[in-house]
Design an enzyme around this catalytic site. Structure first.
Site, PDB file in Angstrom:
ATOM      1  N   GLN A   1       0.821  -1.207   0.000  1.00  0.00           N
ATOM      2  CA  GLN A   1       0.000   0.000   0.000  1.00  0.00           C
ATOM      3  C   GLN A   1       0.856   1.258   0.000  1.00  0.00           C
ATOM      4  O   GLN A   1       0.419   2.312  -0.437  1.00  0.00           O
ATOM      5  CB  GLN A   1      -0.919   0.010   1.232  1.00  0.00           C
ATOM      6  CG  GLN A   1      -1.932  -1.120   1.265  1.00  0.00           C
ATOM      7  CD  GLN A   1      -2.692  -1.170   2.573  1.00  0.00           C
ATOM      8  OE1 GLN A   1      -2.801  -0.156   3.269  1.00  0.00           O
ATOM      9  NE2 GLN A   1      -3.213  -2.334   2.918  1.00  0.00           N
ATOM     10  N   CYS A   2       2.073   1.172   0.501  1.00  0.00           N
ATOM     11  CA  CYS A   2       2.981   2.323   0.568  1.00  0.00           C
ATOM     12  C   CYS A   2       4.036   2.208  -0.538  1.00  0.00           C
ATOM     13  O   CYS A   2       4.335   1.118  -1.027  1.00  0.00           O
ATOM     14  CB  CYS A   2       3.678   2.398   1.926  1.00  0.00           C
ATOM     15  SG  CYS A   2       2.546   2.465   3.329  1.00  0.00           S
ATOM     16  N   THR A   3       4.590   3.337  -0.903  1.00  0.00           N
ATOM     17  CA  THR A   3       5.705   3.337  -1.846  1.00  0.00           C
ATOM     18  C   THR A   3       6.983   3.086  -1.053  1.00  0.00           C
ATOM     19  O   THR A   3       7.586   4.001  -0.492  1.00  0.00           O
ATOM     20  CB  THR A   3       5.795   4.681  -2.586  1.00  0.00           C
ATOM     21  OG1 THR A   3       4.541   4.942  -3.201  1.00  0.00           O
ATOM     22  CG2 THR A   3       6.871   4.641  -3.648  1.00  0.00           C
TER      23      THR A   3
END
Length: 718
Positions: free
Chosen positions: A579-581
């Site tokens: 979900q995060c970079t």
């Protein structure tokens, strides 16, 4: 070769002054916070450079660093301007009075005589031979009215007057005086001298060496020597010229520094005939067409060479032809914001002096940039744009600042994370304004509609409004950066940019790799123009070539041109790390800097958005004549191997974002087309033919699989 000015009095072009606003700002600070009513002389240090333009002379310049430091422990230390190949340091004295009456009451001729006396003493002591920079000095008297921010000042550049004046025998361009072999050797020797550690200044050097010798042997070989090597050169019987860095551009007059140089030559070595070289440049290299070679006769009265017999001194700068002081009002520019602007522009303006004379600051200052995404990439890109002089920046993002953001996203602090977090777009704008108050930044809190993220009928109106707003934002900006976290969030901006022919830059990150690329022009836009044309000017037929420009060259591809599937939802059913970079911390600054550098390259390319792609180290070699080097299409980097590649990708006639089919459908159906693409993930594949392509590929794959199975059966039976 005809002689110019034979038998006439040798006349010198006076130096001119140039004072940076930062000098007055620091003087004000010193006066208010350190000196008070103490009006003792203040040591200063200016600089000048050899003339580098055939129509403009270089000035003697004072910067903030020309004054002592604000710290108390250096109050009596003269300022030091670190040397480099562009500066000849000039020491001097500043007399700053407490009142206007005191300014007018200064004994100006006495002050000038005292500074000339220092030069005269250095000539007779031999210091001027060891450190020839002391041959030039600057005297400045001033009164700073800090209530009105008026600065009254007068410059003098003390020069020893020969009596009688020197007679000019010959003066002509150096290219006419030297033979072809001598000219080539002199140019090479001077260029080497300028770049050597002796003159260019390392940590121990103070400044360039502005006075030197040029000796030419019988074999036409030239060498540059220090003044202290004169006797050795004379013993060798070589052709000898006394050379100096000449700030003057005039074709018939040498510059002001030659005056004291002739005084040194006469008093120290008792020479009556002097050949001199007025060294001038073009873009940092010797220019013998601009440089001058002259011959002068020196005849002085008996006793003039004795130290106690000080010559007369001249050198007060004229103001529009009159002997009066100058006055400048900095009430507005001394405002911190205006001073910040001046300081921010200084590096860019200095770049234009030698490194990038064609740098177009006007384009950069007026450019409007839209940054889609105010995360790790958006923060860095915004700062890089400001460093390049871009003042108009809009950031679009609908996220809030989280506790994990400030360490990686350079525009945010802990305060932005409190109480649920501020919106990134607005927090980023506040930060930009704190960094540079003159920036015209705007934050837009808005989500980008994305294909593969269906919306309900109740949400359709809001989504369509967002689409129209995004379209208006793209139309009102010159450059669009795609810096969002997901693939699908880049689709709508890519389509809108292709439709309106905007300069579009994409930066995307992996864990330890990155992509930076510029999108090609839209399929129906074939008129090279850095500014986007309006839709009315784009009334091209639908049969217009979609994959080529008017010159027949293939269009460069967009971010989606190499994909064989439409962008869909990439955020649902993902673990936390998905979900995060999640990237290595150094990746975003590298990619962001390259994205901005790529933009500057586009702006300075004669074909702008229509420029062909160049690849480093290719057989064609790229267009290295451009001031900023090659202009690639894609830059892909890998941190594990510390490698970087420039790649080329042409546009695809099945691209879901920029092909003629998609842009045509958008122009026909407008927002209804976008809404259908959002709600039906396979719609874009159907429109572009990707569905049929994949069906054909699967069919081929099945036939191939059947053959394998038959073969396998036969093998088993054997």
């Amino acid at each position: 070769m005809a002689k110019q000015g034979s038998g006439s009095i040798l006349q010198f072009a006076p130096l001119q002054s140039s004072v940076d606003e930062g000098f007055w700002h620091r003087l004000s600070s010193l006066k208010l916070n350190k000196f008070g009513i103490d009006d003792s002389p203040i040591p200063i240090c200016g600089f000048y450079a050899p003339c580098s333009h055939p129509q403009v002379s270089n000035h003697l310049t004072l910067l903030a660093e020309s004054l002592p430091s604000d710290s108390n422990d250096e109050s009596t230390m003269p300022p030091v301007i670190r040397g480099n190949r562009n500066r000849c340091s000039v020491p001097g004295i500043l007399y700053n009075t407490n009142t206007m009456e005191g300014f007018h009451a200064l004994y100006k001729q006495g002050l000038l005589k005292a500074e000339a006396m220092k030069i005269w003493e250095d000539i007779h002591s031999g210091k001027a031979v060891e450190d020839c920079a002391v041959l030039s000095r600057v005297l400045l008297i001033s009164f700073a009215d800090l209530k009105k921010w008026n600065f009254h000042y007068w410059f003098a550049f003390p020069a020893l007057a020969l009596d009688p004046p020197a007679t000019l025998v010959d003066l002509r361009p150096a290219s006419q005086w030297f033979t072809l072999e001598e000219a080539e050797s002199v140019s090479a020797a001077c260029n080497e001298w300028r770049n050597s550690s002796v003159t260019a200044g390392n940590l121990s050097a103070v400044a360039n060496v502005p006075f030197f010798l040029v000796s030419i042997g019988s074999d036409s070989h030239a060498a540059v020597k220090h003044l202290k090597d004169l006797e050795a050169c004379q013993r060798d019987g070589q052709k000898l010229l006394f050379a100096f860095y000449d700030p003057c551009h005039l074709p018939n007059n040498p510059g002001w520094p030659l005056r004291n140089f002739l005084a040194l030559i006469s008093a120290r070595w008792n020479l009556k005939t002097v050949r001199f070289l007025c060294y001038r440049e073009n873009r940092g290299f010797a220019d013998l067409n601009l440089s001058l070679v002259g011959e002068a006769l020196i005849t002085v009265q008996q006793g003039w060479r004795e130290q106690q017999c000080v010559p007369n001194a001249v050198g007060w700068e004229l103001n529009k032809g009159r002997k009066v002081p100058r006055c400048i009002n900095l009430a507005k520019s001394m405002d911190p914001t205006r001073l910040a602007i001046s300081a921010a522009d200084l590096n860019l303006k200095l770049m234009r002096w030698r490194a990038l004379p064609s740098l177009n600051l006007e384009i950069l200052f007026s450019l409007k940039c839209l940054l889609l995404g105010a995360g790790t990439l958006g923060c860095q890109v915004a700062r890089m744009l400001m460093a390049w002089g871009v003042r108009k920046i809009t950031l679009l993002d609908n996220g809030r600042v989280a506790m994990s953001n400030p360490l990686r996203q350079s525009l945010y602090t802990l305060d932005d994370c409190l109480n649920g977090g501020d919106f990134k777009a607005t927090a980023a704008v506040r930060s930009l304004q704190r960094i540079f108050p003159a920036v015209e930044a705007e934050g837009i809190v808005m989500a980008i509609p994305m294909p593969g993220h269906p919306v309900s009928s109740q949400e359709e109106k809001s989504v369509l409004e967002d689409c129209k707003r995004l379209n208006d934002l793209i139309d009102s900006h010159d450059v669009i950066f795609l810096l969002t976290d997901t693939r699908e969030s880049r689709w709508l901006p890519t389509l809108l940019c292709a439709n309106s022919n905007k300069i579009t830059i994409t930066a995307a990150l992996g864990f330890d790799s990155f992509l930076v690329m510029r999108h090609g022009p839209g399929p129906f836009n074939s008129i090279p123009n850095l500014k986007a044309e309006t839709e009315n000017s784009l009334a091209a037929g639908m049969d217009n070539l979609a994959l080529t420009n008017t010159d027949g060259q293939h269009r460069l591809g967009c971010y989606f041109c190499n994909d064989v599937v439409a962008p869909t939802d990439s955020t649902s059913n993902r673990t936390l790390d998905q979900q995060c970079t999640v990237t290595r911390p150094g990746l975003a600054p590298i990619a962001s800097a390259l994205a901005v550098e790529l933009l500057v390259g586009i702006l300075h390319h004669p074909n702008g958005i229509f420029a062909e792609a160049e690849i480093a180290n290719s057989s064609s070699g790229g267009n290295f004549e451009l001031p900023l080097g090659i202009l690639p299409h894609q830059i892909r980097g890998s941190l594990p191997h510390f490698q970087q590649m420039t790649l080329l990708g042409h546009s695809s006639n099945s691209c879901t974002a920029c092909c003629s089919t998609v842009v045509s459908e958008y122009r026909k159906r407008g927002m209804q087309f976008i809404l259908q693409a959002i709600n039906h993930p396979t719609y874009l594949e159907d429109v572009t033919g990707l569905t049929e392509l994949m069906r054909s590929a699967n069919s081929f794959q099945l036939d191939w699989d059947d053959d394998i199975e038959v073969a396998d059966d036969e093998c088993v039976e054997l």
